[in-house]
Design a protein around this motif. Structure first.
Motif, PDB file in Angstrom:
ATOM      1  N   PHE A 120     -21.999 -43.863 -48.742  1.00 11.83           N
ATOM      2  CA  PHE A 120     -20.575 -43.725 -48.421  1.00 11.83           C
ATOM      3  C   PHE A 120     -19.752 -44.861 -49.018  1.00 11.83           C
ATOM      4  N   PHE A 121     -20.347 -46.036 -49.147  1.00 12.22           N
ATOM      5  CA  PHE A 121     -19.680 -47.153 -49.821  1.00 12.22           C
ATOM      6  C   PHE A 121     -19.355 -46.775 -51.266  1.00 12.22           C
ATOM      7  N   GLN A 122     -20.305 -46.136 -51.915  1.00 14.41           N
ATOM      8  CA  GLN A 122     -20.039 -45.678 -53.279  1.00 14.41           C
ATOM      9  C   GLN A 122     -18.944 -44.624 -53.300  1.00 14.41           C
ATOM     10  N   MET A 123     -19.025 -43.664 -52.393  1.00  8.44           N
ATOM     11  CA  MET A 123     -18.064 -42.573 -52.374  1.00  8.44           C
ATOM     12  C   MET A 123     -16.652 -43.064 -52.063  1.00  8.44           C
ATOM     13  N   ALA A 124     -16.542 -43.993 -51.117  1.00 10.91           N
ATOM     14  CA  ALA A 124     -15.231 -44.435 -50.652  1.00 10.91           C
ATOM     15  C   ALA A 124     -14.637 -45.548 -51.491  1.00 10.91           C
ATOM     16  N   ALA A 125     -15.472 -46.354 -52.133  1.00 14.94           N
ATOM     17  CA  ALA A 125     -14.967 -47.543 -52.828  1.00 14.94           C
ATOM     18  C   ALA A 125     -15.331 -47.584 -54.308  1.00 14.94           C
ATOM     19  N   ILE A 126     -16.608 -47.618 -54.612  1.00 19.41           N
ATOM     20  CA  ILE A 126     -17.042 -47.772 -56.006  1.00 19.41           C
ATOM     21  C   ILE A 126     -16.438 -46.690 -56.902  1.00 19.41           C
ATOM     22  N   GLY A 127     -16.608 -45.425 -56.542  1.00 23.44           N
ATOM     23  CA  GLY A 127     -16.125 -44.337 -57.388  1.00 23.44           C
ATOM     24  C   GLY A 127     -14.620 -44.338 -57.579  1.00 23.44           C
ATOM     25  N   PRO A 128     -13.848 -44.310 -56.493  1.00 26.19           N
ATOM     26  CA  PRO A 128     -12.387 -44.279 -56.657  1.00 26.19           C
ATOM     27  C   PRO A 128     -11.819 -45.493 -57.379  1.00 26.19           C
ATOM     28  N   ILE A 129     -12.306 -46.681 -57.060  1.00 21.06           N
ATOM     29  CA  ILE A 129     -11.747 -47.887 -57.677  1.00 21.06           C
ATOM     30  C   ILE A 129     -12.147 -48.000 -59.145  1.00 21.06           C
ATOM     31  N   PHE A 130     -13.418 -47.778 -59.436  1.00 22.29           N
ATOM     32  CA  PHE A 130     -13.849 -47.828 -60.839  1.00 22.29           C
ATOM     33  C   PHE A 130     -13.133 -46.751 -61.654  1.00 22.29           C
ATOM     34  N   GLY A 131     -12.940 -45.587 -61.049  1.00 24.55           N
ATOM     35  CA  GLY A 131     -12.250 -44.507 -61.746  1.00 24.55           C
ATOM     36  C   GLY A 131     -10.808 -44.859 -62.073  1.00 24.55           C
ATOM     37  N   GLN A 132     -10.121 -45.503 -61.139  1.00 25.92           N
ATOM     38  CA  GLN A 132      -8.750 -45.921 -61.396  1.00 25.92           C
ATOM     39  C   GLN A 132      -8.694 -46.996 -62.485  1.00 25.92           C
ATOM     40  N   LEU A 133      -9.651 -47.901 -62.468  1.00 27.19           N
ATOM     41  CA  LEU A 133      -9.686 -48.908 -63.525  1.00 27.19           C
ATOM     42  C   LEU A 133      -9.892 -48.238 -64.878  1.00 27.19           C
ATOM     43  N   GLY A 134     -10.752 -47.226 -64.914  1.00 26.59           N
ATOM     44  CA  GLY A 134     -10.957 -46.497 -66.165  1.00 26.59           C
ATOM     45  C   GLY A 134      -9.671 -45.863 -66.664  1.00 26.59           C
ATOM     46  N   PHE A 135      -8.880 -45.315 -65.740  1.00 29.82           N
ATOM     47  CA  PHE A 135      -7.610 -44.699 -66.140  1.00 29.82           C
ATOM     48  C   PHE A 135      -6.663 -45.732 -66.739  1.00 29.82           C
ATOM     49  N   PHE A 136      -6.511 -46.859 -66.061  1.00 29.33           N
ATOM     50  CA  PHE A 136      -5.534 -47.862 -66.503  1.00 29.33           C
ATOM     51  C   PHE A 136      -6.029 -48.703 -67.681  1.00 29.33           C
ATOM     52  N   HIS A 137      -7.335 -48.695 -67.923  1.00 28.03           N
ATOM     53  CA  HIS A 137      -7.868 -49.511 -69.023  1.00 28.03           C
ATOM     54  C   HIS A 137      -8.185 -48.685 -70.263  1.00 28.03           C
ATOM     55  N   LYS A 138      -8.669 -47.452 -70.061  1.00 30.40           N
ATOM     56  CA  LYS A 138      -9.131 -46.658 -71.218  1.00 30.40           C
ATOM     57  C   LYS A 138      -8.255 -45.457 -71.527  1.00 30.40           C
ATOM     58  N   PHE A 139      -7.716 -44.828 -70.503  1.00 33.85           N
ATOM     59  CA  PHE A 139      -7.003 -43.577 -70.711  1.00 33.85           C
ATOM     60  C   PHE A 139      -5.482 -43.781 -70.724  1.00 33.85           C
ATOM     61  N   ALA A 140      -4.741 -42.817 -70.200  1.00 30.21           N
ATOM     62  CA  ALA A 140      -3.282 -42.847 -70.356  1.00 30.21           C
ATOM     63  C   ALA A 140      -2.646 -44.108 -69.788  1.00 30.21           C
TER      64      ALA A 140
END
Length: 234
Positions: A120-140
């Motif tokens: 649940f730590f991964q589901m609630a924190a790791i995934g959403p936060i890393f995903g947002q960093l990917g958006f702001f660093h690599k994508f649009a």
């Protein structure tokens, strides 16, 4: 022969082996949780490539299986009571497959809940936060002149990696000597953060010792190597 005709998804992605678990996904950090799990436990399954680039998750057939329009999802013809079971959300699928096969989730009740807290730590924190960093660093998001959103997620990602680094002190895996669904849930996201997203420098990944060693151990597993490529990208 299992009858899956009541599920509209098989109209768009027909089951060649309807007696096997049907797996609808793409090799994203969330998708590979389930493909790795399936490879680890050796349960027969049939993978179906869902092209998220062409919005296939928003088709009526896919939405009939997952109304949230996200991969992965499964359709198990041999669910509880021998009846077909449709299931979405990668964490829920990991728990289901672990309990179905009796693998990769401790039987001791206290250890079971401890494992689930890291899932649940991964589901609630790791995934959403890393995903947002990917958006702001690599994508649009990288086009945004204001870098405060990127830096916010970079700092939080660094903090979360620190949580993992601390947890792995004296441990090979998140639960100690035993590899579990907690590791499976998390491996793909850490790999993506420093690989596909290219955010290693932002989160000071090179300053870590235990997390990189844990990731290397995980990626060396044959089932992980296979799962990272399933299903085939379009």
């Amino acid at each position: 022969m299992s009858d899956l005709s009541a599920f509209p998804i098989v109209l768009r992605w027909p089951a060649q082996h309807p007696d096997r678990l049907q797996f609808y996904s793409l090799p994203t950090p969330n998708g590979v949780k389930v493909s790795i799990m399936l490879e680890e436990i050796g349960l027969p399954y049939e993978p179906h490539t869902i092209n998220i680039g062409q919005n296939e998750t928003w088709t009526p057939e896919f939405l009939s299986l997952n109304p949230n329009g996200k991969i992965p999802a499964i359709l198990d013809p041999d669910g509880p009571g021998g009846k077909p079971l449709a299931l979405f959300e990668s964490g829920a699928i990991l728990v289901y497959l672990a309990e179905k096969t009796g693998k990769l989730l401790p039987k001791d009740l206290a250890e079971r809940y401890e494992t689930l807290q890291w899932v649940f730590f991964q589901m609630a924190a790791i995934g959403p936060i890393f995903g947002q960093l990917g958006f702001f660093h690599k994508f649009a998001g990288r086009e945004y002149e204001d870098k405060r959103p990127r830096d916010r997620y970079a700092n939080e990602s660094k903090r979360l990696l620190g949580v993992l680094e601390t947890r792995l002190a004296g441990r090979d895996w998140l639960m100690g000597s035993e590899y579990t669904i907690a590791d499976i849930a998390t491996l793909g996201w850490v790999r993506n953060l420093v690989g596909f997203y290219g955010a290693g420098e932002l989160v000071e990944y090179d300053k870590l010792k235990r997390v990189p060693a844990w990731l290397e151990r995980g990626l060396a597993r044959p089932a992980v190597q296979r799962g990272l490529e399933i299903p085939k990208r379009p």
